[in-house]
Design a protein around this motif. Structure first.
Motif, mmCIF file in Angstrom:
data_model
loop_
_atom_site.group_PDB
_atom_site.id
_atom_site.type_symbol
_atom_site.label_atom_id
_atom_site.label_comp_id
_atom_site.label_asym_id
_atom_site.label_seq_id
_atom_site.Cartn_x
_atom_site.Cartn_y
_atom_site.Cartn_z
ATOM 1 N N ARG A 1 10.222 -5.473 -10.192
ATOM 2 C CA ARG A 1 9.972 -4.387 -9.577
ATOM 3 C C ARG A 1 9.265 -3.402 -10.121
ATOM 4 N N ALA A 2 8.215 -2.826 -9.385
ATOM 5 C CA ALA A 2 6.760 -1.884 -9.614
ATOM 6 C C ALA A 2 7.619 -0.549 -9.773
ATOM 7 N N LYS A 3 7.549 0.435 -10.489
ATOM 8 C CA LYS A 3 7.927 1.468 -10.283
ATOM 9 C C LYS A 3 6.616 3.062 -10.691
ATOM 10 N N VAL A 4 6.598 3.428 -9.736
ATOM 11 C CA VAL A 4 5.670 4.824 -9.376
ATOM 12 C C VAL A 4 6.196 5.548 -9.263
ATOM 13 N N MET A 5 5.284 6.152 -10.285
ATOM 14 C CA MET A 5 5.462 7.592 -10.741
ATOM 15 C C MET A 5 4.481 8.517 -10.009
ATOM 16 N N ILE A 6 4.716 9.426 -9.321
ATOM 17 C CA ILE A 6 3.462 9.795 -8.447
ATOM 18 C C ILE A 6 3.722 11.944 -9.162
ATOM 19 N N SER B 1 9.026 -0.869 -6.289
ATOM 20 C CA SER B 1 8.802 -1.936 -5.020
ATOM 21 C C SER B 1 9.516 -2.590 -4.576
ATOM 22 N N THR C 1 1.051 -1.488 -0.194
ATOM 23 C CA THR C 1 0.131 -0.048 0.109
ATOM 24 C C THR C 1 0.562 1.597 0.004
ATOM 25 N N ILE C 2 0.357 2.438 -0.554
ATOM 26 C CA ILE C 2 1.248 3.259 -0.400
ATOM 27 C C ILE C 2 0.123 3.901 -0.214
ATOM 28 N N VAL D 1 8.910 9.045 -7.315
ATOM 29 C CA VAL D 1 9.566 7.951 -7.947
ATOM 30 C C VAL D 1 9.319 6.734 -6.896
#
Length: 70
Positions: free
Chosen positions: A60-65, A25, A7-8, A22
């Motif tokens: 790995r998952a890379k999430v950019m916000i 995970s 969870t983020i 960035v």
């Protein structure tokens, strides 16, 4: 098959940020090759590297916000 649930929590920054945040995970087993990193080629009985994880068996998952005003 088990699933990993991470969870983020999103909290707006306290000051302006001019670049995206960035988050990467932890490594998890590749779903394509089931974490082995390869597939068996049945024609000549040789291993073929998984093209999704590049033979590592993990991804790995890379999430950019990016925060915007509306």
């Amino acid at each position: 098959m088990s699933k990993i649930n991470q969870t983020i929590t999103l909290l707006p920054p306290e000051y302006p940020i001019d670049r995206p945040e960035v988050i990467i995970s932890e490594a998890i087993p590749c779903n394509c090759c089931k974490g082995s990193g390869f597939f068996w080629n049945l024609d000549n009985e040789e291993k073929t590297s998984c093209s999704f994880c590049k033979g590592t068996g993990k991804v790995r998952a890379k999430v950019m916000i990016e925060w915007k005003c509306f």
